[in-house]
Design an enzyme around this catalytic site. Structure first.
Site, short mmCIF file in Angstrom:
data_model
loop_
_atom_site.label_atom_id
_atom_site.label_comp_id
_atom_site.label_asym_id
_atom_site.label_seq_id
_atom_site.Cartn_x
_atom_site.Cartn_y
_atom_site.Cartn_z
N GLU A 424 0.95 -1.07 -0.08
CA GLU A 424 0.29 0.00 -0.05
C GLU A 424 0.84 1.58 0.21
O GLU A 424 1.57 1.52 0.96
CB GLU A 424 -0.72 -0.03 1.43
CG GLU A 424 -1.79 1.42 1.38
CD GLU A 424 -2.33 1.21 2.89
OE1 GLU A 424 -2.44 0.05 3.53
OE2 GLU A 424 -3.07 2.28 3.29
N ASP A 497 -1.35 -0.92 5.78
CA ASP A 497 -1.27 -0.54 7.14
C ASP A 497 -1.90 -1.25 8.11
O ASP A 497 -2.99 -1.88 7.61
CB ASP A 497 -1.36 0.99 7.25
CG ASP A 497 -0.56 1.86 6.30
OD1 ASP A 497 0.51 1.38 6.25
OD2 ASP A 497 -0.90 2.97 6.02
N ASP A 499 -4.40 -0.58 10.02
CA ASP A 499 -5.53 0.20 10.43
C ASP A 499 -6.79 -0.08 9.46
O ASP A 499 -6.56 -0.82 8.69
CB ASP A 499 -5.25 1.72 10.16
CG ASP A 499 -4.85 2.17 8.83
OD1 ASP A 499 -5.03 1.25 8.02
OD2 ASP A 499 -4.21 3.44 8.69
N ASP A 501 -8.44 1.84 6.95
CA ASP A 501 -7.93 1.91 5.60
C ASP A 501 -7.24 0.57 5.01
O ASP A 501 -7.47 0.33 3.92
CB ASP A 501 -7.17 3.15 5.38
CG ASP A 501 -8.02 4.36 5.25
OD1 ASP A 501 -9.40 3.92 5.60
OD2 ASP A 501 -7.63 5.45 5.56
#
Ligand code: TSJ
Length: 636
Positions: A424, A497, A499, A501
């Site tokens: 990403e 990541d 998280d 997202d």
């Protein structure tokens, strides 16, 4: 006679001993899945009684000791002496292999069908099993331990009810786990209730405080099943189209409704058993759909004489359908013996759907127009996609020589040694390129949001840069052209990541793989990298923690004081190349999660995908949270 009885008895015990020696042959596996199979087996016997028209309710209890009780209000298993075996019929049911459904005769049977192995198999694999039958004014009882009769069937009381109650405790010597999962049973029992109109099924978990209870009762049967599958989608019209009829001894039910998505979700069942590989019943449904709608489109001039017919695929874009038939002697064919072979099922479904759907379209021209219009749009997209593919082919989309520019490929050419990291963002991609082992690790940085393939048509998907880059890099092609032998990397590793997202991006990637190259997932090539959440530094030494719990336990070990420097990583970009290598990419130290599709034969898989990736905003959040379920934990 007494002697014969003894001889039979010995044979009986040998039969069940065979089941205990090779349980996998009878219930597939001794895993959690096999364990739950025992419940389905018993419940299916009660469902047969409902299909025969004598039972309206089934109660299932998970008891505190992880035994399970199934109760129905049917006629009760016959208790009279079985003519051939010379023992009570109920004892035959529980002690003779493959005796299930052999008496009583006639009717459609769930048990003894595709998976139906009989109550005797459940008995053989249970530490103990007790059956209580209410019938002819009395309550009868018998107990077995590991398949062996503990005492002859005895009357233990009086009753004015009828029904059957079975309680069994799966044998810990046989199963990897003997703990039942409420949700697994819930999904299956809900499905059974959808498929058996008006049957009420209660599921109660007595292990929780307070107890957990669910009731499944659908007067609309598979009509409600379709509504349920579409519940988080935008249906294109209100009514669920429903056809029902009987022909040549085949009872046919079909329910369908289109939604605004582009994927088909059709599930077919024979005698309540899911047939993921389809067969004659599904073929009959598909030919009828194609014929009826093309006839309508031509007749109503929505399709001009010179225009091509709508294809089956066009008509099934966004279709949710259930095809459920009941047939007395189902024959299953094909390599895995899962495809319905009875040709009579094809003609029965075809003629019933032809007739009733034609009538429905005449009566509901507005609905007819919506469906035909959707199919015409799909047809145009299909033609556009073919052109896009031709262009793609000319520009060597799948040619190894023109790998995407931003791919940092590895030098080793043996796919078994190679892995590709889908990373990403450009900055993390840069660190990964520096950190990697150039011989075996390729890096493909992905920019921004990945296209949601659930919400786009094929023509748009195939011109998307990130999608094109992945297809080219993997080398396998897609859909019908997919060829696993061309896969250029043994491991495809998604690194996002830690998280919300990141989880969303991972989800979008998995959705793309699932829809375009599902074999990649099925054959275990897809992984999720696990970046750490924290870095703890103290007196020049440091530790990484991959969860809050792990951080806590490290802190306990090193002691809490002011020398501790705790860094919470918000993204991969905060790690330098060395840290990224140490924590996430070094094959000797990293943790990878291998992605697996949970129980693909159950409609729930698609539900997971569709529910979570569909058009309505609300459910999508659930998906991110539910992600872990779709992913199986496995250290590599
Ligand atoms: F087999 C079993 F143990 F798995 C089981 C069977 C478990 C449970 C919970 C229920 C049953 C079951 C079987 N419920 N109802 C019946 N019905 C019969 O076995 C039955 C009753 C009457 C007649 C008849 O011809 O009079 C025939 C049958 C097969």
């Amino acid at each position: 006679m007494a002697n014969e009885y003894g001889a039979d008895q010995i044979q009986i015990l040998e039969g069940l001993e065979a089941v205990r020696k090779r349980p996998g042959m009878y219930i597939g596996s001794t895993s959690e899945r096999g364990l739950h199979h025992l419940v389905y087996e018993i419940v299916d016997n009660a469902v047969d009684e409902a299909l025969a028209g004598f039972c309206t309710q089934i109660d299932v209890f998970i008891n505190p000791d992880n035994s399970v009780t199934v109760i129905d209000n049917g006629r009760g298993i016959p208790t009279g002496i079985h003519a051939k075996a010379g023992i009570p019929a109920v004892e035959v049911v529980f002690t003779i292999l493959h005796a299930g459904g052999k008496f009583g005769g006639g009717g459609y049977k769930v048990s003894g069908g595709l998976h139906g192995v009989g109550a005797s198999v459940v008995n053989a694999l249970s530490e103990w099993l007790e059956v209580e039958i209410s019938r002819d004014g009395k309550v009868y009882k018998q107990r077995y331990e590991r398949g062996k009769v503990m005492y002859p069937l005895k009357a233990i009381g009086k009753t004015d009810q009828t029904g059957t109650k079975v309680t069994f405790k799966p044998d810990g010597e046989i199963f990897d786990t003997t703990v039942f999962d409420f949700d697994t049973l819930k999904v299956r029992l809900r499905e059974t209730a959808f498929l058996t109109k008006a049957l009420k099924i209660n599921l109660t978990d007595l292990r929780t405080e307070p107890v957990t209870e669910r009731t499944f009762h659908y007067e609309g049967g598979i009509k409600e099943f379709v509504e349920y599958i579409n519940r988080h989608k935008d249906a294109l019209y209100d009514k669920v189209i429903y056809c029902e009829g009987q022909r040549d001894g085949v009872y046919v039910e079909v329910a369908l409704q289109h939604n605004s998505s582009f994927n088909e979700s059709t599930y077919s069942f024979v005698n309540n058993i899911n047939t993921p590989e389809g067969g004659m019943h599904l073929t009959g449904f598909r030919s009828a759909m194609t014929k009826v709608f093309n006839d309508y489109a031509r007749g109503s001039k929505m399709l001009k004489d010179k225009e091509d017919n709508l294809s089956g695929d066009d008509l099934r874009e966004g279709l949710t359908a259930i095809v459920s038939i009941k047939i007395e002697d189902p024959q299953f064919e094909g390599q895995t013996k899962q495809k319905l072979g009875n040709a009579i099922a094809r003609t029965a479904v075809e003629s019933i759907v032809n007739e009733q759907m034609t009538y429905f379209l005449e009566q509901n021209p507005n609905v007819a127009k919506i469906i035909v219009n959707k199919a015409i749009m799909a047809q145009r997209a299909r033609i556009a996609a073919r052109k896009a593919r031709d262009v793609a082919r000319k520009t060597n989309l799948t040619d190894n020589l023109t790998l995407p520019g931003k791919l940092a490929d590895c030098s080793d050419k043996n796919p078994d040694n190679c892995e590709i990291y889908l990373v990403e963002g450009d900055s993390a991609g840069g660190s990964a390129k520096t950190a990697r082992n150039r011989a075996t690790q390729a890096i493909l940085p992905l920019r921004g949001k990945i296209l949601n393939v659930e919400k786009s048509r094929i023509d748009k998907i195939l011109v998307n840069e990130e999608i094109k880059a992945m297809i080219t890099a993997f080398g396998t092609g897609i859909h019908d052209n997919f060829d696993i032998s061309k896969l250029r990397y043994g491991k495809i590793i998604i690194m996002t990541d830690a998280d919300v997202d990141g989880a969303h991006i991972a989800t979008l990637l998995l959705t793309f793989f699932y829809r375009f190259m599902p074999e990649l997932i099925r054959q275990g090539h897809v992984y999720l990298a696990q970046p750490p959440l924290y870095r703890l530094e103290k007196n020049k030494k440091f530790w990484y923690a991959y969860s809050d719990e792990e951080l806590e336990s490290i802190l306990q070990e090193v002691g809490r004081d002011t020398n501790n420097k705790i860094q919470r990583y918000k993204g991969l970009g905060e790690m330098d190349a060395e840290q990224l290598w140490d924590t996430t990419m070094d094959p000797a130290k990293r943790i990878l999660l291998r992605v697996a599709i949970e129980d693909e034969n159950e409609s729930e898989v698609d539900l997971t995908f569709n529910t979570l990736m569909g058009d309505k905003v609300e459910p999508r959040r659930e998906f991110i949270e539910a992600n872990a379920k779709f992913v199986k934990n496995l250290d590599v």
